[in-house]
Motif scaffolding. Structure first.
Motif, PDB file in Angstrom:
ATOM      1  N   ASN A  51      26.663  27.797  55.532  1.00  0.00           N
ATOM      2  CA  ASN A  51      26.853  26.114  55.850  1.00  0.00           C
ATOM      3  C   ASN A  51      26.070  25.504  56.923  1.00  0.00           C
ATOM      4  OD1 ASN A  51      27.962  25.828  53.276  1.00  0.00           O
ATOM      5  ND2 ASN A  51      29.937  26.984  53.850  1.00  0.00           N
ATOM      6  N   TYR A  53      23.064  24.959  59.746  1.00  0.00           N
ATOM      7  CA  TYR A  53      21.514  24.877  59.612  1.00  0.00           C
ATOM      8  C   TYR A  53      21.228  24.616  61.175  1.00  0.00           C
ATOM      9  CZ  TYR A  53      21.917  25.018  54.718  1.00  0.00           C
ATOM     10  OH  TYR A  53      22.294  25.556  53.340  1.00  0.00           O
ATOM     11  N   SER A  70      25.750  20.777  59.416  1.00  0.00           N
ATOM     12  CA  SER A  70      26.865  21.600  59.031  1.00  0.00           C
ATOM     13  C   SER A  70      27.142  20.833  57.540  1.00  0.00           C
ATOM     14  CB  SER A  70      28.092  21.550  59.812  1.00  0.00           C
ATOM     15  OG  SER A  70      27.612  21.849  61.093  1.00  0.00           O
ATOM     16  N   VAL A  71      27.510  21.721  56.548  1.00  0.00           N
ATOM     17  CA  VAL A  71      27.930  21.234  55.194  1.00  0.00           C
ATOM     18  C   VAL A  71      29.339  21.705  55.058  1.00  0.00           C
ATOM     19  CG1 VAL A  71      27.317  21.731  52.705  1.00  0.00           C
ATOM     20  CG2 VAL A  71      25.394  21.666  54.417  1.00  0.00           C
ATOM     21  N   THR A  81      31.681  17.090  49.124  1.00  0.00           N
ATOM     22  CA  THR A  81      31.047  17.907  50.338  1.00  0.00           C
ATOM     23  C   THR A  81      30.222  16.791  51.271  1.00  0.00           C
ATOM     24  OG1 THR A  81      30.725  19.701  48.835  1.00  0.00           O
ATOM     25  CG2 THR A  81      29.503  19.725  50.724  1.00  0.00           C
ATOM     26  N   SER A  83      28.061  16.255  54.904  1.00  0.00           N
ATOM     27  CA  SER A  83      27.405  17.099  56.107  1.00  0.00           C
ATOM     28  C   SER A  83      27.478  16.459  57.318  1.00  0.00           C
ATOM     29  CB  SER A  83      25.836  17.178  55.488  1.00  0.00           C
ATOM     30  OG  SER A  83      25.321  16.235  55.709  1.00  0.00           O
ATOM     31  N   GLU A 110      18.149  17.724  52.853  1.00  0.00           N
ATOM     32  CA  GLU A 110      18.689  19.157  52.704  1.00  0.00           C
ATOM     33  C   GLU A 110      20.323  18.930  52.623  1.00  0.00           C
ATOM     34  OE1 GLU A 110      19.686  23.015  52.360  1.00  0.00           O
ATOM     35  OE2 GLU A 110      17.720  22.025  52.777  1.00  0.00           O
ATOM     36  N   SER A 111      20.891  17.700  52.801  1.00  0.00           N
ATOM     37  CA  SER A 111      22.323  17.451  52.487  1.00  0.00           C
ATOM     38  C   SER A 111      22.150  17.122  51.050  1.00  0.00           C
ATOM     39  CB  SER A 111      22.745  16.434  53.425  1.00  0.00           C
ATOM     40  OG  SER A 111      22.824  16.342  54.835  1.00  0.00           O
ATOM     41  N   ARG A 113      19.975  18.244  48.680  1.00  0.00           N
ATOM     42  CA  ARG A 113      19.917  19.443  48.092  1.00  0.00           C
ATOM     43  C   ARG A 113      21.307  20.527  48.088  1.00  0.00           C
ATOM     44  NH1 ARG A 113      15.028  18.789  50.304  1.00  0.00           N
ATOM     45  NH2 ARG A 113      15.278  20.196  52.191  1.00  0.00           N
ATOM     46  N   GLN A 114      22.247  20.283  49.123  1.00  0.00           N
ATOM     47  CA  GLN A 114      23.544  21.088  49.203  1.00  0.00           C
ATOM     48  C   GLN A 114      24.441  20.181  48.258  1.00  0.00           C
ATOM     49  OE1 GLN A 114      23.734  23.964  50.334  1.00  0.00           O
ATOM     50  NE2 GLN A 114      21.735  23.764  50.830  1.00  0.00           N
ATOM     51  N   CYS A 116      25.760  17.195  48.600  1.00  0.00           N
ATOM     52  CA  CYS A 116      26.668  16.477  49.734  1.00  0.00           C
ATOM     53  C   CYS A 116      26.676  15.073  49.162  1.00  0.00           C
ATOM     54  CB  CYS A 116      26.212  16.231  51.072  1.00  0.00           C
ATOM     55  SG  CYS A 116      26.420  17.940  51.965  1.00  0.00           S
TER      56      CYS A 116
END
Length: 150
Positions: A51, A53, A70-71, A81, A83, A110-111, A113-114, A116
């Protein structure tokens, strides 16, 4: 900016990252570029956590920018969720080039993609230029932050 690479940080990048962290009045008081041991330990801990990067921007084999993402899973906001963007730094030679925007765009992408639902960051109250930069990118100063040194 076609010659820019954004990638995960490695141990070989740590000295350049720490130099950027120390290259302002606040960082100069709290960073120790002459002893990389705690930073290398921290990088290993970050690298072992899926979690976290820590990324660098590299141009012509030189580290010219960095940030940590940070996720964080949570219960509030219906189990959202979020970030957290931290330690955004751009080398002095690159300031004003759009690199900071590229780094934040990477973090937002990226957030997403995760999965968030919210991206947040904090910025020291003395960093007024940074505040204008984040507001220009769509962030709002919505909360008051508190710290407790341990």
């Amino acid at each position: 900016m076609g010659d820019l690479e954004i990638r995960p940080a490695t141990e070989a990048d740590v000295a350049a990252i720490v130099a950027m962290l120390a290259d302002d009045p606040l960082g100069a008081q709290r960073e120790s570029p002459d002893d990389l041991t705690p930073y290398l330990t921290a990088l290993r801990r970050l690298a072992s956590d899926p979690n976290q990067y820590l990324i660098v921007a590299v141009r012509e084999s030189s580290v010219v920018g960095t940030l940590q993402l940070s996720v964080v899973p949570g219960l509030s906001r219906r189990g959202a969720t979020r970030s957290i963007i931290e330690a955004v730094r751009v080398h002095t030679d690159e300031r004003g080039s759009g690199l900071g925007t590229r780094l934040i765009e990477w973090a937002i992408d990226e957030s997403r993609r995760q999965g968030c639902q919210l991206v947040q960051l904090t910025s020291d109250s003395s960093r007024t230029d940074a505040h204008r930069f984040y507001e220009r990118l769509g962030f709002t100063a919505s909360h008051v932050g508190f710290k407790l040194p341990l």
